[in-house]
Design a protein around this motif. Structure first.
Motif, mmCIF file in Angstrom:
data_model
loop_
_atom_site.group_PDB
_atom_site.id
_atom_site.type_symbol
_atom_site.label_atom_id
_atom_site.label_comp_id
_atom_site.label_asym_id
_atom_site.label_seq_id
_atom_site.Cartn_x
_atom_site.Cartn_y
_atom_site.Cartn_z
ATOM 1 N N ALA A 1 52.251 80.497 57.690
ATOM 2 C CA ALA A 1 52.867 79.256 58.156
ATOM 3 C C ALA A 1 53.946 79.543 59.191
ATOM 4 C CB ALA A 1 53.452 78.496 56.972
ATOM 5 N N LYS A 2 53.973 80.782 59.685
ATOM 6 C CA LYS A 2 54.993 81.200 60.635
ATOM 7 C C LYS A 2 54.305 81.880 61.817
ATOM 8 C CE LYS A 2 59.138 84.106 60.552
ATOM 9 N NZ LYS A 2 59.925 85.011 59.732
ATOM 10 N N THR A 3 54.692 81.533 63.005
ATOM 11 C CA THR A 3 54.101 82.140 64.197
ATOM 12 C C THR A 3 54.695 83.525 64.440
ATOM 13 O OG1 THR A 3 55.751 81.206 65.687
ATOM 14 C CG2 THR A 3 53.791 79.865 65.251
ATOM 15 N N ALA A 4 54.112 84.243 65.385
ATOM 16 C CA ALA A 4 54.606 85.581 65.722
ATOM 17 C C ALA A 4 56.028 85.546 66.250
ATOM 18 C CB ALA A 4 53.682 86.233 66.743
ATOM 19 N N SER A 5 56.412 84.439 66.884
ATOM 20 C CA SER A 5 57.770 84.333 67.430
ATOM 21 C C SER A 5 58.785 83.842 66.400
ATOM 22 C CB SER A 5 57.774 83.403 68.642
ATOM 23 O OG SER A 5 57.347 82.115 68.268
ATOM 24 N N GLY A 6 58.308 83.543 65.161
ATOM 25 C CA GLY A 6 59.224 83.157 64.101
ATOM 26 C C GLY A 6 59.331 81.668 63.837
ATOM 27 N N LEU A 7 58.533 80.862 64.524
ATOM 28 C CA LEU A 7 58.561 79.419 64.283
ATOM 29 C C LEU A 7 57.711 79.069 63.070
ATOM 30 C CD1 LEU A 7 58.087 78.126 67.932
ATOM 31 C CD2 LEU A 7 60.216 78.270 66.643
ATOM 32 N N TYR A 8 58.216 78.147 62.245
ATOM 33 C CA TYR A 8 57.464 77.697 61.079
ATOM 34 C C TYR A 8 56.593 76.512 61.451
ATOM 35 C CZ TYR A 8 60.128 80.769 58.093
ATOM 36 O OH TYR A 8 60.662 81.880 57.503
ATOM 37 N N LEU A 9 55.326 76.563 61.042
ATOM 38 C CA LEU A 9 54.375 75.498 61.338
ATOM 39 C C LEU A 9 54.373 74.472 60.215
ATOM 40 C CD1 LEU A 9 51.420 77.763 62.484
ATOM 41 C CD2 LEU A 9 52.973 76.482 63.944
ATOM 42 N N PRO A 10 54.147 73.193 60.528
ATOM 43 C CA PRO A 10 54.035 72.203 59.464
ATOM 44 C C PRO A 10 52.769 72.449 58.647
ATOM 45 C CG PRO A 10 53.631 71.205 61.604
ATOM 46 C CD PRO A 10 54.053 72.617 61.844
ATOM 47 N N GLU A 11 52.803 72.086 57.383
ATOM 48 C CA GLU A 11 51.693 72.357 56.479
ATOM 49 C C GLU A 11 50.389 71.731 56.969
ATOM 50 O OE1 GLU A 11 50.831 71.437 51.858
ATOM 51 O OE2 GLU A 11 52.814 72.225 52.332
ATOM 52 N N SER A 12 50.473 70.584 57.644
ATOM 53 C CA SER A 12 49.275 69.896 58.121
ATOM 54 C C SER A 12 48.551 70.662 59.228
ATOM 55 C CB SER A 12 49.628 68.497 58.612
ATOM 56 O OG SER A 12 50.556 68.583 59.675
ATOM 57 N N SER A 13 49.244 71.530 59.953
ATOM 58 C CA SER A 13 48.616 72.256 61.054
ATOM 59 C C SER A 13 48.106 73.638 60.646
ATOM 60 C CB SER A 13 49.599 72.413 62.212
ATOM 61 O OG SER A 13 50.644 73.279 61.851
ATOM 62 N N VAL A 14 48.366 74.061 59.407
ATOM 63 C CA VAL A 14 47.913 75.367 58.939
ATOM 64 C C VAL A 14 46.487 75.223 58.403
ATOM 65 C CG1 VAL A 14 48.334 77.238 57.308
ATOM 66 C CG2 VAL A 14 50.254 76.073 58.385
ATOM 67 N N GLU A 15 45.570 76.022 58.942
ATOM 68 C CA GLU A 15 44.173 75.959 58.527
ATOM 69 C C GLU A 15 43.965 76.647 57.196
ATOM 70 O OE1 GLU A 15 41.217 77.168 61.281
ATOM 71 O OE2 GLU A 15 42.308 76.356 62.988
ATOM 72 N N LYS A 16 42.961 76.155 56.446
ATOM 73 C CA LYS A 16 42.593 76.767 55.178
ATOM 74 C C LYS A 16 41.653 77.934 55.481
ATOM 75 C CE LYS A 16 39.856 74.569 52.267
ATOM 76 N NZ LYS A 16 39.330 73.681 51.249
ATOM 77 N N LEU A 17 41.995 79.117 55.017
ATOM 78 C CA LEU A 17 41.176 80.299 55.271
ATOM 79 C C LEU A 17 40.012 80.363 54.291
ATOM 80 C CD1 LEU A 17 43.945 83.005 55.785
ATOM 81 C CD2 LEU A 17 42.662 81.777 57.530
ATOM 82 N N ASN A 18 38.935 81.024 54.708
ATOM 83 C CA ASN A 18 37.778 81.203 53.835
ATOM 84 C C ASN A 18 37.825 82.547 53.124
ATOM 85 O OD1 ASN A 18 36.876 78.731 54.580
ATOM 86 N ND2 ASN A 18 35.216 79.464 55.872
ATOM 87 N N GLU A 19 38.990 83.162 53.098
ATOM 88 C CA GLU A 19 39.177 84.441 52.428
ATOM 89 C C GLU A 19 39.849 84.196 51.086
ATOM 90 O OE1 GLU A 19 41.818 88.417 53.121
ATOM 91 O OE2 GLU A 19 41.026 87.410 54.885
#
Length: 112
Positions: free
Chosen positions: A35-53
């Motif tokens: 939920a965090k980008t490489a630059s350190g920004l936190y993404l909102p839960e709605s924009s985080v994709e569900k992984l198939n792992e």
């Protein structure tokens, strides 16, 4: 089409560790996406994709063939696996969500 969620009540099941899959079923927990980008920004839960792992938490003893002999499971506890986009039976214990799949529904085992 999302899977149906079956709530697990605390009085019936205190911990997911008490859940033992039957026959050729596999209990997994999906790996959560960052939920965090490489630059350190936190993404909102709605924009985080569900992984198939997912990580395998428990496996059943295996299905039976026509002669009544056990068919060995393709995965073991601790394996990382690739899941289909849809399917499985969702189980919720507390705040955590888990899924039950048949061994044949799991797409691949991820080797490290």
């Amino acid at each position: 089409m999302s899977p149906k969620i079956y709530p697990v009540y605390p009085s019936a099941l205190r911990s997911i560790r008490n859940l033992a899959p039957l026959l050729d079923r596999v209990l997994v927990q999906r790996v959560k996406a960052e939920a965090k980008t490489a630059s350190g920004l936190y993404l909102p839960e709605s924009s985080v994709e569900k992984l198939n792992e997912a990580k395998v938490l428990a496996v059943g003893p295996g299905g039976l063939d026509r002669d009544g002999k056990r068919i060995p499971m393709g995965v073991a506890v601790g394996d990382r696996v690739l899941l289909p986009a849809f399917g499985g039976a969702a189980v919720k214990a507390g705040e955590e969500e888990y899924q039950l799949f048949r061994d044949s529904e799991i797409l691949a085992k991820i080797n490290e």
